[in-house]
Write a protein that holds these residues in place. Structure first.
Motif, mmCIF file in Angstrom:
data_model
loop_
_atom_site.group_PDB
_atom_site.id
_atom_site.type_symbol
_atom_site.label_atom_id
_atom_site.label_comp_id
_atom_site.label_asym_id
_atom_site.label_seq_id
_atom_site.Cartn_x
_atom_site.Cartn_y
_atom_site.Cartn_z
ATOM 1 N N ILE A 195 0.852 -1.192 0.000
ATOM 2 C CA ILE A 195 0.000 0.000 0.000
ATOM 3 C C ILE A 195 0.886 1.240 0.000
ATOM 4 O O ILE A 195 0.639 2.199 -0.737
ATOM 5 N N THR A 196 1.954 1.192 0.817
ATOM 6 C CA THR A 196 2.826 2.355 0.945
ATOM 7 C C THR A 196 3.449 2.748 -0.388
ATOM 8 O O THR A 196 3.480 3.928 -0.737
ATOM 9 N N PHE A 197 3.936 1.764 -1.163
ATOM 10 C CA PHE A 197 4.539 2.193 -2.441
ATOM 11 C C PHE A 197 3.492 2.387 -3.532
ATOM 12 O O PHE A 197 3.792 2.959 -4.588
ATOM 13 N N ASN A 198 2.239 1.936 -3.295
ATOM 14 C CA ASN A 198 1.186 2.124 -4.299
ATOM 15 C C ASN A 198 0.485 3.480 -4.217
ATOM 16 O O ASN A 198 0.072 4.017 -5.245
ATOM 17 N N ILE A 199 0.341 4.016 -2.999
ATOM 18 C CA ILE A 199 -0.380 5.287 -2.856
ATOM 19 C C ILE A 199 0.197 6.388 -3.766
ATOM 20 O O ILE A 199 -0.566 7.079 -4.438
ATOM 21 N N PRO A 200 1.531 6.544 -3.832
ATOM 22 C CA PRO A 200 2.063 7.598 -4.716
ATOM 23 C C PRO A 200 1.608 7.456 -6.167
ATOM 24 O O PRO A 200 1.335 8.469 -6.820
ATOM 25 N N TYR A 201 1.494 6.215 -6.659
ATOM 26 C CA TYR A 201 1.044 6.049 -8.051
ATOM 27 C C TYR A 201 -0.378 6.556 -8.215
ATOM 28 O O TYR A 201 -0.729 7.163 -9.230
ATOM 29 N N VAL A 202 -1.227 6.285 -7.205
ATOM 30 C CA VAL A 202 -2.608 6.761 -7.267
ATOM 31 C C VAL A 202 -2.628 8.293 -7.232
ATOM 32 O O VAL A 202 -3.268 8.937 -8.074
ATOM 33 N N ILE A 203 -1.898 8.863 -6.276
ATOM 34 C CA ILE A 203 -1.909 10.330 -6.138
ATOM 35 C C ILE A 203 -1.381 10.993 -7.405
ATOM 36 O O ILE A 203 -1.968 11.948 -7.918
ATOM 37 N N LEU A 204 -0.283 10.441 -7.946
ATOM 38 C CA LEU A 204 0.305 11.084 -9.120
ATOM 39 C C LEU A 204 -0.555 10.917 -10.366
ATOM 40 O O LEU A 204 -0.436 11.689 -11.310
ATOM 41 N N SER A 205 -1.443 9.916 -10.393
ATOM 42 C CA SER A 205 -2.317 9.865 -11.575
ATOM 43 C C SER A 205 -3.618 10.639 -11.372
ATOM 44 O O SER A 205 -4.263 11.001 -12.344
ATOM 45 N N VAL A 206 -3.982 10.901 -10.116
ATOM 46 C CA VAL A 206 -5.199 11.680 -9.866
ATOM 47 C C VAL A 206 -4.903 13.183 -9.923
ATOM 48 O O VAL A 206 -5.724 13.972 -10.394
ATOM 49 N N MET A 207 -3.694 13.568 -9.465
ATOM 50 C CA MET A 207 -3.354 14.992 -9.367
ATOM 51 C C MET A 207 -3.556 15.785 -10.663
ATOM 52 O O MET A 207 -4.157 16.859 -10.626
ATOM 53 N N PRO A 208 -3.084 15.281 -11.817
ATOM 54 C CA PRO A 208 -3.280 16.066 -13.052
ATOM 55 C C PRO A 208 -4.761 16.307 -13.351
ATOM 56 O O PRO A 208 -5.129 17.375 -13.826
ATOM 57 N N ARG A 209 -5.619 15.298 -13.053
ATOM 58 C CA ARG A 209 -7.058 15.459 -13.289
ATOM 59 C C ARG A 209 -7.607 16.555 -12.387
ATOM 60 O O ARG A 209 -8.480 17.317 -12.790
ATOM 61 N N LEU A 210 -7.133 16.587 -11.130
ATOM 62 C CA LEU A 210 -7.599 17.634 -10.215
ATOM 63 C C LEU A 210 -7.223 19.006 -10.746
ATOM 64 O O LEU A 210 -7.986 19.961 -10.648
ATOM 65 N N GLN A 211 -6.006 19.074 -11.311
ATOM 66 C CA GLN A 211 -5.559 20.379 -11.803
ATOM 67 C C GLN A 211 -6.353 20.831 -13.029
ATOM 68 O O GLN A 211 -6.538 22.020 -13.240
#
Lengths: 278, 266
Positions: free
Chosen positions: B138-154
Motif C-alpha cells: 500500500i505504501t509504495f502504491n499510494i504515490p502512483y494513485v496520487i500522481l495519476s489523480v493529481m493532473p485530473r484535479l488540476q
C-alpha cells in the motif's frame, strides 16, 4: 468569505494519507537512520554512514555507478530512435508499438532475466547461433557486459515511456514550421524535438539510474555471484552477513541519490508522469 | 522515396527493439512445453507442466497471495490516495510542496532502501507476514494513485462544483456527483498502475515478507539455485497470454473510441 474556510476543510480529507505517510514513509526512514548511526551495542557512531568508502565496499560502489551510468546512457541512446520511429509511423501503429513495449513487463522479471542467462551462457542460444555463422563462442555470461545487457533490457521501457509521452505531446505544427524555415531532420531534432523532450528524459533518467544501480537480482543471476553491485552487498548484510547496522549505513548513503532525484523531478514536474500505460 | 526509406528504417528499428524485448519471453514459452527438467536440453513437446500446474499447491498458494496483495493494496491505495490527492490539492503552497515531496520519496528511493526501512520498522510492532507485505505494498502504491489523480484535479473545472453548491447541494453529494466522475479516469489508471506495481514487485516483498509467505516473485527467486520448476514457466505463459488478450481488447476498444472521437472533431 466561505470559500477559503471550505478550502481549508477540504485539506482534512488528506488526513488518513497524512497519518499513512508519517507511519510508513517518515518513521521507517528515521528507524533506518537510527540503525545506521548506532553500533551493535547501541552507541552512537558515524562509522556506518561512511561504510561505502571502506576498501571492501568501494569496489562494489564504483561498479554500481559504472553500471547505472552505462545503463542510463544505453537506454537513452536506444529510446530516442525508438520514440522517433514510433512518432514517424501512423497513429494506429503508434498504439501498437506502445503495446509492444508494455506487454513484456507483464512476464515476471526474474524469469526474464533467467531467460537472458540461458541466451547468453557459454553453451547458450546466442553462442549456438553465432557458431552457425562461424563466430565465437563469446564469453558473455558472468561478465559486466552480461549485467549491463540485463539492466538495459530491464529498464529500457522506463526510459522509452516518459520520453514517448513528452515527444508525442509536441505540436506537429512546430515541426512543420521548422521544416518550412529550412531545417533538416537533424536540426529539427536538435532544436525542436530534443529540447521539448527534456522533462520526459529527466523522469526517464530518474526511473532508470537508481534502480539499475541498486538492483541485486540482475547481478546475482547474470554476474554469476562474483560481480557485486552495492545492492548485493546490502542484501548480504541483511541476509547472510547479519550486520544490520552496516547494511543500514550503506542504504542511507544511497539516499543521496533520492535528493538528487528530487532536484531532477522538481525540474521535470512529476505530475506529468501519469502513466501512458492505461 | 525518402519517406518510404524512412518508413522502412522506422519499422526495422522497432522490429529490432521488439526482438530484444521478446527474445527471453519466447525462451520461457518454449521451456513451458519442454519435456525435460533441464533448462538446456530439448526433450520434446509436452503439455505436462500445464497439467501439473493445476495440482501444484505451492504455486497455487503463491499465486493467490500475489493476486490478493495486488488487489488489496491497489484498493486501499485508492481509498487512501484519492482523498489524499483531493486534500493535498486544496493545500496552500507550502504544505502542498511538503506533501508532494513526501509522496515522491517511495518512488525515488531505491526499492532495497524502502524495503529495508519498512522491515526495520515493522519488526518493532508486527510479525512479518502477509500483513506486513500488504502494508508495504500500500505504501509504495499510494504515490502512483496520487500522481495519476493529481493532473485530473488540476484540469478539473471547479465552477461546476461551485454551481452545484450554490444550487444547494451538500459537499458530500457534490463530491460524489461532480468531483468523483471528473477524477474517474485518473483513479482507474492509478488503480491499475498500483495493481501492476504490486504484481511486479520483488525487492520490497523480499525484505518485508518473513518466513512462510511467498509471492510468485519470491518463490521464483528462492528456486533459482535449485532450479526453477517448469510449472512456473507454464504459469507465466498463461499469465502472459491472459494479459495479451486483455491488452489487445483494451487497445481495440480504445482505438475505436479514439476513431469515433476524431469523427466528432472533424
Amino acid at each position: 468569505m466561505s470559500k477559503p474556510r471550505e478550502l481549508n476543510k477540504r485539506t482534512l480529507v488528506a488526513s488518513p494519507y497524512a497519518v499513512w505517510v508519517l507511519a510508513f514513509t517518515v518513521l521507517p526512514l528515521i528507524v533506518i537512520l537510527q540503525y545506521a548511526m548506532t553500533d551493535a551495542a547501541g552507541h552512537l557512531t558515524f562509522r556506518h554512514l561512511f561504510e561505502v568508502f571502506s576498501p571492501i565496499h568501494v569496489k562494489a560502489a564504483l561498479f554500481s555507478l559504472e553500471i547505472a551510468a552505462g545503463c542510463t546512457v544505453f537506454c537513452i541512446l536506444l529510446a530516442y530512435p525508438m520514440v522517433i520511429a514510433m512518432r514517424h509511423l501512423g497513429m494506429k501503429q503508434r498504439g501498437f508499438s506502445l503495446f509492444i513495449i508494455i506487454l513484456p513487463m507483464w512476464m515476471n522479471f526474474i524469469l526474464r532475466i533467467l531467460a537472458w542467462q540461458m541466451i547468453l551462457s557459454n553453451n547458450g542460444i546466442l553462442n549456438f547461433l553465432l557458431g552457425k555463422i562461424g563466430i565465437g563462442p563469446l564469453q558473455i555470461a558472468n561478465t559486466p557486459a552480461a549485467i549491463m545487457i540485463g539492466v538495459v533490457y530491464d529498464y529500457l521501457p522506463y526510459m522509452i515511456l516518459p520520453i514517448y509521452t513528452a515527444i508525442m505531446e509536441i505540436n506537429e505544427d512546430l515541426i512543420e514550421a521548422a521544416k518550412d524555415l529550412g531545417a533538416g531532420s537533424f536540426t529539427v531534432f536538435r532544436r525542436v524535438i530534443f529540447p521539448l523532450s527534456i522533462p520526459g528524459l529527466l523522469s526517464g533518467i530518474v526511473m532508470v539510474f537508481v534502480p539499475s544501480m541498486t538492483s541485486f537480482v540482475v547481478s546475482d543471476i547474470l554476474g554469476g555471484g562474483k560481480l557485486q553491485l552495492i545492492g548485493n552487498v546490502i542484501e548480504q548484510e541483511f541476509t547472510t552477513g547479519n550486520d544490520w547496522h552496516a547494511g543500514s549505513g550503506l542504504s542511507v548513503s544511497l539516499m543521496v541519490f533520492v535528493l538528487i532525484g528530487m532536484a531532477f523531478t522538481s525540474v521535470s514536474k512529476t505530475e506529468g508522469k501519469e502513466s501512458v500505460i492505461w | 522515396m525518402v519517406k518510404k526509406l524512412k518508413d522502412h528504417l522506422a519499422r526495422i528499428y522497432i522490429g529490432i527493439i521488439a526482438l530484444i524485448l521478446y527474445a527471453p519471453i519466447v525462451v520461457l514459452i518454449v521451456l513451458s512445453f519442454n519435456d525435460s527438467r533441464s533448462r538446456v536440453t530439448w526433450g520434446g513437446f509436452t503439455f505436462d507442466w500445464y497439467v501439473k500446474l493445476f495440482s501444484n499447491r505451492q504455486i497455487k498458494e503463491a499465486l493467490v497471495t500475489t493476486l490478493l496483495l495486488a488487489l488489496g493494496s491497489a484498493l486501499i491505495a485508492v481509498l487512501v490516495g484519492v482523498p489524499g490527492a483531493v486534500g493535498i490539492h486544496a493545500m496552500k503552497q507550502k504544505n502542498y510542496k511538503l506533501f508532494m515531496v513526501l509522496t515522491n520519496i517511495p518512488m525515488l528511493n531505491a526499492d532495497i532502501v524502502t524495503g529495508i526501512a519498512l522491515m526495520l520498522w515493522f519488526v518493532h510492532f508486527i510479525p512479518l507476514g502477509f500483513g506486513s507485505i500488504l502494508l508495504a505494498h500500500i505504501t509504495f502504491n499510494i504515490p502512483y494513485v496520487i500522481l495519476s489523480v493529481m493532473p485530473r484535479l488540476q484540469q478539473m473545472n471547479v465552477s461546476i462544483y461551485e454551481a452545484t453548491r450554490d444550487l444547494g447541494a451538500g459537499p458530500v453529494y457534490s463530491f460524489f456527483k461532480i468531483i468523483l466522475p471528473q477524477l474517474s479516469g485518473g483513479i482507474i489508471s492509478g488503480f491499475f498502475m498500483a495493481f501492476t506495481m504490486s504484481m511486479d514487485d520483488f525487492v520490497i516483498t523480499y525484505f518485508t515478507k518473513g518466513a512462510g509467505v511467498n509471492t510468485l516473485s519470491t518463490m521464483i527467486y528462492g528456486e533459482i539455485r535449485k532450479g526453477i520448476k517448469p510449472e512456473m514457466y507454464a504459469l507465466s505463459t498463461l499469465i502472459f497470454l491472459i494479459v495479451l488478450i486483455i491488452l489487445t481488447v483494451v487497445n481495440k476498444v480504445s482505438g475505436q473510441r479514439q476513431k469515433a472521437k476524431y469523427h466528432v472533431d472533424y
